[in-house]
Write an enzyme that holds these catalytic residues in place. Structure first.
Site, PDB file in Angstrom:
ATOM      1  N   ASN A   1       0.836  -1.202   0.000  1.00 33.20           N
ATOM      2  CA  ASN A   1       0.000   0.000   0.000  1.00 33.20           C
ATOM      3  C   ASN A   1       0.873   1.255   0.000  1.00 33.20           C
ATOM      4  OD1 ASN A   1      -2.469  -1.525   0.299  1.00 33.20           O
ATOM      5  ND2 ASN A   1      -1.850  -1.884   2.416  1.00 33.20           N
TER       6      ASN A   1
ATOM      7  N   HIS B   1     -14.255  -2.387   5.845  1.00 32.11           N
ATOM      8  CA  HIS B   1     -13.091  -3.075   6.404  1.00 32.11           C
ATOM      9  C   HIS B   1     -13.418  -3.771   7.732  1.00 32.11           C
ATOM     10  CE1 HIS B   1      -8.977  -3.348   8.178  1.00 32.11           C
ATOM     11  NE2 HIS B   1      -8.605  -3.454   6.921  1.00 32.11           N
TER      12      HIS B   1
ATOM     13  N   GLU C   1     -16.276   3.401   3.653  1.00 33.10           N
ATOM     14  CA  GLU C   1     -14.930   3.781   3.212  1.00 33.10           C
ATOM     15  C   GLU C   1     -15.071   4.687   2.003  1.00 33.10           C
ATOM     16  OE1 GLU C   1     -12.438   0.243   2.565  1.00 33.10           O
ATOM     17  OE2 GLU C   1     -13.465  -0.719   4.219  1.00 33.10           O
TER      18      GLU C   1
ATOM     19  N   SER D   1     -11.021  -1.144   0.186  1.00 39.29           N
ATOM     20  CA  SER D   1      -9.661  -1.685   0.218  1.00 39.29           C
ATOM     21  C   SER D   1      -9.474  -2.911  -0.654  1.00 39.29           C
ATOM     22  CB  SER D   1      -9.270  -2.006   1.652  1.00 39.29           C
ATOM     23  OG  SER D   1     -10.135  -2.971   2.206  1.00 39.29           O
TER      24      SER D   1
ATOM     25  N   ASP E   1     -13.835   6.122   6.278  1.00 40.25           N
ATOM     26  CA  ASP E   1     -12.454   5.639   6.380  1.00 40.25           C
ATOM     27  C   ASP E   1     -11.749   5.924   5.050  1.00 40.25           C
ATOM     28  OD1 ASP E   1     -10.118   4.171   6.542  1.00 40.25           O
ATOM     29  OD2 ASP E   1     -11.069   2.308   7.213  1.00 40.25           O
TER      30      ASP E   1
ATOM     31  N   HIS F   1      -7.356   4.302   1.932  1.00 43.22           N
ATOM     32  CA  HIS F   1      -6.770   4.154   0.590  1.00 43.22           C
ATOM     33  C   HIS F   1      -6.968   5.383  -0.276  1.00 43.22           C
ATOM     34  CE1 HIS F   1      -5.685   0.005   1.299  1.00 43.22           C
ATOM     35  NE2 HIS F   1      -6.809  -0.061   1.984  1.00 43.22           N
TER      36      HIS F   1
ATOM     37  N   LYS G   1      -0.111   3.725   4.897  1.00 44.46           N
ATOM     38  CA  LYS G   1      -0.272   3.405   3.479  1.00 44.46           C
ATOM     39  C   LYS G   1       0.462   4.456   2.648  1.00 44.46           C
ATOM     40  CE  LYS G   1      -3.754   0.210   4.570  1.00 44.46           C
ATOM     41  NZ  LYS G   1      -4.991  -0.002   5.283  1.00 44.46           N
TER      42      LYS G   1
HETATM   43  C1  LIG Z   1      -5.395  -0.872   6.381  1.00 44.41           C
HETATM   44  C2  LIG Z   1      -6.775  -0.448   6.717  1.00 44.41           C
HETATM   45  C3  LIG Z   1      -7.139  -0.140   8.020  1.00 44.41           C
HETATM   46  C4  LIG Z   1      -6.245  -0.414   9.190  1.00 44.41           C
HETATM   47  O1  LIG Z   1      -5.196   0.469   9.274  1.00 44.41           O
HETATM   48  P1  LIG Z   1      -3.835  -0.003   9.967  1.00 44.41           P
HETATM   49  O2  LIG Z   1      -3.131   1.255  10.225  1.00 44.41           O
HETATM   50  O3  LIG Z   1      -3.166  -0.897   9.006  1.00 44.41           O
HETATM   51  O4  LIG Z   1      -4.232  -0.714  11.232  1.00 44.41           O
HETATM   52  C5  LIG Z   1      -8.392   0.379   8.239  1.00 44.41           C
HETATM   53  N1  LIG Z   1      -9.264   0.552   7.222  1.00 44.41           N
HETATM   54  C6  LIG Z   1      -8.955   0.232   5.961  1.00 44.41           C
HETATM   55  C7  LIG Z   1      -9.953   0.443   4.882  1.00 44.41           C
HETATM   56  C8  LIG Z   1      -7.708  -0.294   5.665  1.00 44.41           C
HETATM   57  O5  LIG Z   1      -7.415  -0.648   4.422  1.00 44.41           O
END
Ligand SMILES: *Cc1c(COP(=O)(O)O)cnc(C)c1O
Length: 415
Positions: free
Chosen positions: A49, A135, A188, A192, A217, A220, A251
Site C-alpha cells: 500500500n 473493512h 470507506e 480496500s 475511512d 486508501h 499506506k
Molecule cells: C489498512 C486499513 C485499516 C487499518 O489500518 P492499519 O493502520 O493498518 O491498522 C483500516 N481501514 C482500511 C480500509 C484499511 O485498508
C-alpha cells in the site's frame, strides 16, 4: 475431560488448510513500493500500500533517525500519562490542517482508531449502519459498540435509505428515552479490496436527511486524491459535512498509525472515551515524526509529481486490463483507485494465479475469505508511483498469461 489446546488448534488448522484458507508468513528480507525480496527471490511488488513509494524516502528515513536521536525509541507511556509528546501534537495539528478540520487525534494503528472511535460514540441504545464491504476493523468496532448493527448492500443508496428510514422510525419510537437514539453510518471512501469509490455526496445527502452521522475511512484515499492529496471527502467538497474522518498513516504516508479528524468536541470526547487511545502506549516518536514529514511532503510539489506518476501507472495498468483480450470485469477508465482486483472466484483458483505471478517474478497475493466474501477470492494488484515501465510490462505479460490460461475473472460483483 482434558481438552488439549494444541489438538483443538491442529484440527482447526487442518480444516483451514483443506478449504484453501491457510495463511503462512513469508519472511521478507527487503521491501519497498517497487520490489520485495523473499530469500533468493526478488519480485516486483504489486501488493504493497506504499502507493507513493514514500516508505523508503530519504527525507522520511532522516526524520525517523532524527526523532530517535531527539526523543529516544519509545514514547514511554499512554498519551494521558507522560506519553503526549510534542511530536504527536505537531502531527495532529498538521493532520487537522491537511484534512481541513478543527482537530485530529492519532492512534497507534488505523485498526485501533476504528476500535476506539465507534464505541466512544454509540452504544446499546444506538444504531450503526455499515456498507457490506467495509473493512474488518469497522465491522469489529461496530460490534464492540453494542449498537444495533445493520448492513446495506455495497454502495447501494436505496438500501441505505431503507435502513435510515427504519432507524429514524426507531428513534421516533424511542423519543421518550433520556437521550436521543444515535444513528451512525460508516463506510470507506475507497474500498480496500475492490478499489471502487463510495458515492460520498449522495451518502452525505441521505444521512443529513435522516439526521444520522457519517464516519468515512479514507485509508486508501489519503495522500492520493484531491489537489494536495487530502482524500476524497475534501476532493468532493464535503469536509464540513462528514462528522468523522478516519485515515491511516501506514499506506500512502509511508509510516504507521491511524487518525481521526473532525471537530474539536469530537476529538476532546475521544480523549475521554476511546479506549484504544486511553489504555495504550502512545505511538513511537519516530513513527509520528515520519508521518508529520510525509503529510508535508504529499502537499508539496514533490507530492503532486508523485501523484501524477502514480495515476499515470494506474491508467496504464487499467488500460491493459480493460483491453478486449483480457475482459476484466468491474474495471473501467478513468480508474477509481490504485487497487485493481482480479476476482478469481474460489480460493484454489486465486492461489494458482498468485503462484503463476510468483513464477513470473511478481508478488500479487491471493486475497481470500474472510478478507473478502467466500467465492470471491481474488488477486489484489496495487500500483505504486515507484514502479518502472518494465514492471508494468511484466504485469501485462502476467495478465495475458492468466487470461490465456482461461483463468479469466468471474463477472463483476453483485451485492
Ligand atoms: C489498512 C486499513 C485499516 C487499518 O489500518 P492499519 O493502520 O493498518 O491498522 C483500516 N481501514 C482500511 C480500509 C484499511 O485498508
Amino acid at each position: 475431560m482434558k481438552l488439549s489446546l494444541d489438538d483443538c488448534l491442529r484440527d482447526a488448522l487442518t480444516q483451514q488448510s483443506q478449504q484453501g484458507l491457510l495463511r503462512q508468513l513469508m519472511p521478507v528480507t527487503e521491501v519497498d513500493g517497487r520490489l520485495v525480496r523473499q530469500g533468493e527471490k526478488l519480485l516486483v511488488n504489486f501488493s504493497s500500500n506504499d502507493y507513493l513509494g514514500l516508505a523508503r524516502h530519504p527525507k522520511l528515513q532522516e526524520a525517523a533517525l532524527q526523532a530517535v536521536r531527539d526523543w529516544g525509541t519509545g514514547s514511554t507511556a499512554s498519551r494521558l500519562i507522560c506519553g503526549s509528546l510534542q511530536v504527536h501534537h505537531l502531527l495532529e495539528e498538521q493532520l487537522a490542517a491537511y484534512k481541513g478540520t478543527a482537530a485530529a487525534l492519532i492512534f497507534s494503528t488505523g485498526h485501533a482508531a476504528a476500535m476506539g472511535t465507534v464505541p466512544a460514540l454509540v452504544g446499546r441504545e444506538d444504531i450503526v449502519i455499515l456498507d457490506r464491504l467495509a473493512h474488518a476493523c469497522l465491522v469489529d468496532a461496530a460490534r464492540l459498540s453494542g449498537a444495533a448493527l445493520r448492513v446495506f448492500r455495497h454502495n447501494d443508496l436505496n438500501d441505505l435509505e431503507r435502513l435510515l428510514r427504519w432507524a429514524d422510525d426507531r428513534r421516533t419510537q424511542a423519543a421518550r428515552q433520556p437521550r436521543p437514539l444515535r444513528i451512525l453510518v460508516v463506510t470507506e471512501s475507497v474500498f480496500s479490496m475492490d478499489g471502487d469509490q463510495a458515492p460520498l455526496a449522495a451518502i452525505v445527502e441521505l444521512k443529513d436527511r435522516y439526521g444520522a452521522w457519517l464516519m468515512v475511512d479514507e485509508a486508501h484515499a489519503t495522500g492520493l486524491f484531491g489537489p494536495r492529496g487530502e482524500g476524497l471527502i475534501a476532493a468532493a467538497g464535503l469536509t464540513q459535512r462528514v462528522e468523522i474522518q478516519m485515515g491511516t498513516l501506514g499506506k500512502a504516508l509511508g509510516s504507521a498509525g491511524g487518525f481521526i479528524a473532525g471537530s474539536r468536541p469530537l476529538i476532546d470526547w475521544l480523549i475521554q472515551a476511546a479506549r484504544t487511545f486511553m489504555f495504550s502506549t502512545a505511538p513511537t516518536p519516530s513513527q509520528s515524526a515520519v508521518a508529520a514529514t510525509a503529510v508535508q511532503l504529499v502537499q508539496s510539489a514533490e507530492g503532486t509529481r508523485l501523484r501524477a506518476q502514480l495515476w499515470k501507472h494506474v491508467h496504464q495498468a487499467t488500460r491493459m486490463a480493460v483491453r478486449g483480450d483480457l475482459q476484466w470485469p468491474g474495471l473501467s477508465l478513468p480508474p477509481s483507485s490504485a487497487i485493481l482486483p482480479w476476482v478469481a472466484g474460489e480460493s484454489a483458483r486465486a492461489l494458482a494465479c498468485a503462484e503463476t505471478a510468483r513464477q513470473m517474478g511478481l508478488l500479487i497475493p491471493a486475497i481470500r475469505y474472510p478478507a473478502v466474501p467466500r467465492h470471491r477470492a481474488r488477486l489484489r494488484i496495487t500500483i505504486s508511483a515507484a514502479h518502472l515501465p518494465e514492471d508494468l510490462a511484466l504485469l501485462e505479460r502476467f495478465l495475458l498469461q492468466i487470461a490465456g490460461a482461461s483463468l479469466t475473472p468471474t463477472p463483476a460483483p453483485r451485492f
